[in-house]
Enzyme design. Structure first.
Site, PDB file in Angstrom:
ATOM      1  N   HIS A 246       0.863  -1.150   0.104  1.00 40.05           N
ATOM      2  CA  HIS A 246       0.057   0.077   0.131  1.00 40.05           C
ATOM      3  C   HIS A 246       0.938   1.263   0.059  1.00 40.05           C
ATOM      4  CE1 HIS A 246      -2.832   2.814   1.786  1.00 40.05           C
ATOM      5  NE2 HIS A 246      -3.828   2.160   1.478  1.00 40.05           N
TER       6      HIS A 246
ATOM      7  N   ASP B  33       2.567  -4.245   8.062  1.00 37.57           N
ATOM      8  CA  ASP B  33       1.340  -3.641   7.704  1.00 37.57           C
ATOM      9  C   ASP B  33       0.118  -4.691   8.051  1.00 37.57           C
ATOM     10  OD1 ASP B  33      -0.849  -2.308   6.697  1.00 37.57           O
ATOM     11  OD2 ASP B  33       0.051  -1.651   5.169  1.00 37.57           O
TER      12      ASP B  33
ATOM     13  N   GLN C 282      -4.977  -5.055   6.806  1.00 32.55           N
ATOM     14  CA  GLN C 282      -5.652  -6.029   6.288  1.00 32.55           C
ATOM     15  C   GLN C 282      -5.849  -7.390   7.106  1.00 32.55           C
ATOM     16  OE1 GLN C 282      -8.287  -5.565   4.133  1.00 32.55           O
ATOM     17  NE2 GLN C 282      -7.664  -3.425   3.630  1.00 32.55           N
TER      18      GLN C 282
ATOM     19  N   LYS D 161     -10.914  -0.209  10.128  1.00 29.72           N
ATOM     20  CA  LYS D 161     -11.045  -1.703   9.476  1.00 29.72           C
ATOM     21  C   LYS D 161     -11.547  -2.805  10.408  1.00 29.72           C
ATOM     22  CE  LYS D 161      -8.292   0.000   5.745  1.00 29.72           C
ATOM     23  NZ  LYS D 161      -7.036  -0.314   4.705  1.00 29.72           N
TER      24      LYS D 161
ATOM     25  N   CYS E  19      -4.898   2.387  -3.669  1.00 31.55           N
ATOM     26  CA  CYS E  19      -3.740   2.831  -3.139  1.00 31.55           C
ATOM     27  C   CYS E  19      -2.448   2.065  -3.092  1.00 31.55           C
ATOM     28  CB  CYS E  19      -3.771   3.125  -1.604  1.00 31.55           C
ATOM     29  SG  CYS E  19      -5.189   4.305  -1.298  1.00 31.55           S
TER      30      CYS E  19
HETATM   31  C1  LIG Z   1      -6.033   0.681   4.308  1.00 37.85           C
HETATM   32  C2  LIG Z   1      -4.661   0.192   4.335  1.00 37.85           C
HETATM   33  C3  LIG Z   1      -3.493   0.924   4.857  1.00 37.85           C
HETATM   34  C4  LIG Z   1      -3.741   2.298   5.365  1.00 37.85           C
HETATM   35  O1  LIG Z   1      -4.839   2.457   6.271  1.00 37.85           O
HETATM   36  P1  LIG Z   1      -5.150   3.933   6.703  1.00 37.85           P
HETATM   37  O2  LIG Z   1      -6.397   3.752   7.797  1.00 37.85           O
HETATM   38  O3  LIG Z   1      -5.734   4.663   5.544  1.00 37.85           O
HETATM   39  O4  LIG Z   1      -4.137   4.300   7.275  1.00 37.85           O
HETATM   40  C5  LIG Z   1      -2.313   0.495   4.842  1.00 37.85           C
HETATM   41  N1  LIG Z   1      -1.998  -0.872   4.139  1.00 37.85           N
HETATM   42  C6  LIG Z   1      -2.989  -1.637   4.009  1.00 37.85           C
HETATM   43  C7  LIG Z   1      -2.996  -2.850   3.403  1.00 37.85           C
HETATM   44  C8  LIG Z   1      -4.263  -0.981   3.771  1.00 37.85           C
HETATM   45  O5  LIG Z   1      -5.368  -2.047   3.522  1.00 37.85           O
END
Ligand SMILES: *Cc1c(COP(=O)(O)O)cnc(C)c1O
Length: 414
Positions: A131, A208, A211, A234, A372
């Protein structure tokens, strides 16, 4: 085709009752089919009620107010941190730092750990499916320091090429940053193995988890990752709250980033001493309602059981993969063996935006675009995709509605 129906013990009808937003009709007539969960998830009553209760009965600032309401707010705020600690199975309470979202979590690591430890000629490794949140902050740091961002390639299925990763690991590499589950492809990366390989050379790893945190059980001690970030919104919680987990010994060595109230012990014009972790990284009045809402979301998920959620979503995923494969014009982008909850695809020559618009008129919410993750689109040579992404309240009937909607799109546009 017929798909044999597995019997999950997960009671999705009951779960749906907890989400008031799902009951509505879209455009006044179509039941809402919400398949944009990788973007943000809907909120259960438990979360909405917890925030309501905070504002109607104990709204107060934290760490400052020495009165009845203040102590209630303080307690709820730090209790929230314990819930996150338990949810991630972090060893220590102070390893949980509140931030606004996953993006800010990564930026915090870049601006503190990164600025302190990265020098000219150093390398940082990220994968080709990151991302933007796990690309751009590192690019900014590399530019400032004269360091280099190196990219771990992915194959045509959207899987990391481990042999290439092994070749990229070398003594100049100071950090590896990888997405646990890809928002653009759904790939579940073999992070345990990748962490082990990095650690064998003494290189820390940032995951990260934006997800992964709401789809599968996460145990940071078992994973042995050095940093882990996720966003509350999320995870069925509110926007504006996120978490950075960092191993205590790493956080303790990190200088503060933002200065202000709460992150200090003493302040004078001759100098300031900084607070202990995690408060050193939490300058200013925090997102108290966000912490309380996130705590309620975690309670809710733990009551359902992350194992059960993961199992249920895996069944939905399998079902969706099979029925979508029956649409000949559909090209799935991301066909990794281990995938979670994301169907990213193109339909013949039909522009994803047109597909999204027609689905929307049917009451089906998906995301269209580049998610993104521009480099992923470049890798697969597509301008954009349609992405349907699942959460624990989705059903097979909704996946059927999606496939019917897609057939309509083909008839209309094809
Ligand atoms: C949504 C997402 C982000 C960023 O999340 P934010 O809430 O916009 O900071 C980063 N990495 C992944 C894999 C995402 O799905």
């Amino acid at each position: 085709m017929t798909v044999e129906r597995k019997h999950s013990s997960f009671d999705v009808a009951r779960v749906r009752e907890d989400f008031p937003i799902l009951k509505q009709l879209v455009y006044g007539k179509k039941p809402l089919v919400y398949l944009d969960n990788a973007n943000t998830t809907q909120k259960p009553n438990a979360v909405i009620d917890a925030i309501h209760t905070y504002y109607t009965s104990y709204n107060s600032n934290v760490h400052r107010a020495s009165h009845y309401l203040g102590s209630l707010a303080d307690h709820a705020y730090e209790e929230g941190r314990r819930k996150v600690q338990g949810f991630l199975n972090a060893r220590y309470f102070e390893e949980i730092v509140y931030v606004r979202n996953a993006t800010e979590g990564i930026n915090l690591v870049v601006q503190t750990w990164g600025r302190k430890n990265i020098q000219a000629g150093d390398e940082i490794l990220v994968s080709a499916m990151e991302h933007h949140a796990n690309i751009v902050p590192w690019q900014m740091l590399c530019q400032e320091k004269g360091a280099h961002l190196r990219v771990i390639p992915i194959d045509d299925n959207g899987e990391i090429v481990l042999e290439e990763y092994a070749k990229l690991l070398n003594p100049r590499v100071k950090l590896v940053g990888i997405v646990h589950i890809s928002n653009a492809l759904g790939t579940m990366n073999p992070v345990e193995k990748m962490i082990e390989m990095a650690h064998a050379q003494g290189i820390p790893v940032l995951l990260d988890g934006a997800q992964s945190a709401y789809h599968i059980p996460v145990d940071v001690q078992e994973l042995d990752c050095d940093f882990f970030v996720f966003s509350g919104h999320k995870l069925y919680g509110p926007t504006g709250i996120g978490v950075l987990y960092g191993k205590r010994e790493l956080l303790e060595e990190m200088p503060p980033w933002m200065g202000g109230g709460d992150m200090i012990l003493t302040v004078s014009f001759d100098g300031t001493t900084y607070n202990d972790i995690p408060y050193r990284f939490e300058a200013g009045t925090p997102h108290i309602e966000g912490v309380i809402g996130l705590g309620a979301a975690i309670d809710y998920l733990q009551a359902l059981g992350m194992e059960s959620i993961a199992e249920y979503e895996a069944e939905l995923m399998e079902y969706g993969t099979q029925v979508l494969a029956d649409i000949p014009q559909l090209r799935m982008i991301g066909t990794a063996k281990n995938k979670a909850s994301v169907f990213s695809f193109v339909l013949g020559d039909i522009h994803p935006q047109d597909t999204g618009m027609i689905l929307d008129r049917e009451g089906i919410a998906v995301r269209t675009g580049q998610h993104c993750a521009h480099p992923v689109m470049q890798r697969f040579k597509v301008p954009a995709t349609v992405r349907a992404s699942l959460a624990c309240y989705n059903t097979r009937e909704e996946i059927d509605a999606l496939t019917q909607g897609l057939r309509k799109v083909i008839t209309f546009m094809g």
